[in-house]
Design an enzyme around this catalytic site. Structure first.
Site, short mmCIF file in Angstrom:
data_model
loop_
_atom_site.label_atom_id
_atom_site.label_comp_id
_atom_site.label_asym_id
_atom_site.label_seq_id
_atom_site.Cartn_x
_atom_site.Cartn_y
_atom_site.Cartn_z
N ASP A 72 4.30 11.03 102.80
CA ASP A 72 5.52 10.53 102.18
C ASP A 72 5.87 11.31 100.92
O ASP A 72 5.03 11.99 100.35
CB ASP A 72 5.43 9.02 101.88
CG ASP A 72 4.88 8.65 100.52
OD1 ASP A 72 5.12 9.37 99.54
OD2 ASP A 72 4.21 7.61 100.41
N ASP A 73 7.13 11.22 100.56
CA ASP A 73 7.56 11.70 99.26
C ASP A 73 8.34 10.56 98.63
O ASP A 73 9.18 9.94 99.28
CB ASP A 73 8.43 12.95 99.39
CG ASP A 73 8.55 13.66 98.06
OD1 ASP A 73 7.53 13.79 97.35
OD2 ASP A 73 9.66 14.10 97.71
N SER A 74 8.01 10.28 97.37
CA SER A 74 8.62 9.14 96.69
C SER A 74 9.19 9.59 95.36
O SER A 74 8.71 10.56 94.78
CB SER A 74 7.58 8.05 96.41
OG SER A 74 7.04 7.59 97.61
#
Ligand SMILES: O=c1[nH]c(=O)c2ncn([C@@H]3O[C@H](COP(=O)(O)OP(=O)(O)OP(=O)(O)O)[C@@H](O)[C@H]3O)c2[nH]1
Length: 200
Positions: A72-74
């Protein structure tokens, strides 16, 4: 069906959180370090969460092609500072607060300004060197005036979801998970795989 996901990130807090979220949805996940030696991930782009999530998932998928790799990228978006953070959250916050307390910094950064935030997560699933699904999740709310709660750490101690008065860290686990940006992205991904239904 219970899937075994491999989580592609160097961030141990993120691994723990995704493991917990997957268990909540009757799935299973472990960090990539259980399967591979430590890797130097390619540098992240500044363009989009999706591009970064895909790149991390594909990077590990190349080395473990048969596995289901998720990454993921947050990012944090603040109404008071529209040009800051977002896809560059990790880099900008590390520069602004090298060894300090991120929560204390954010609490005071928005003093006298809008305290509204949006946390966004994009999660990619790669299998056999191909991205097969993308999930999205977000949480809108306000930044608390002080850290509160002991049921979680990090931003959860200062994030108050819209419509609530408690921080995420003050909530019980099912309620907290229902609000987490990352849990919403995981759920969105599992829904697309037909793996997360309301009967869980
Ligand atoms: O307390 C927190 N609770 C969260 O839920 C959360 N989500 C993101 N962040 C912050 O935002 C950066 C970008 O995250 P990010 O997705 O770029 O990950 P990262 O660079 O740490 O690891 P990797 O997955 O790239 O290996 C991270 O470093 C953290 O400072 C969080 N902090």
């Amino acid at each position: 069906m219970k899937n075994n996901f491999i989580i592609a990130t160097h961030n141990i807090h993120k691994i723990k959180e995704i493991e917990t979220i997957l268990n909540f949805y009757h799935q299973h996940g472990v960090g990539y370090r259980k399967k591979l030696p430590q890797q130097a991930f390619p540098p992240e782009s500044t363009e989009s969460y999706e591009k970064n999530a895909k790149a991390k998932a594909l990077f590990i998928s190349q080395q473990l092609p048969a596995a289901k790799i998720i990454a993921d990228d947050s990012g944090l978006e603040l109404l008071a500072f529209p040009g800051r953070y977002g896809v560059q959250t990790a880099r900008e916050l590390t520069q602004e607060v090298p060894d300090g307390d991120l929560n204390d910094y954010l609490i005071h950064l928005v003093d006298g300004k809008s305290r509204q935030f949006i946390m966004k997560t994009t999660i990619a699933l790669a299998i056999n060197n191909q991205v097969v699904k993308i999930g999205h999740g977000q949480l809108k709310g306000t930044i608390a005036h002080t850290e509160r709660g002991v049921n979680a750490t990090g931003f959860d101690r200062i994030f108050i979801p819209a419509g609530e008065s408690q921080t995420l860290a003050e909530m019980d686990q099912p309620t907290r998970i229902s609000y987490l940006h990352r849990a919403r992205a995981v759920k969105n991904l599992l829904d697309q795989l037909g793996e997360a239904n309301e009967s869980y």
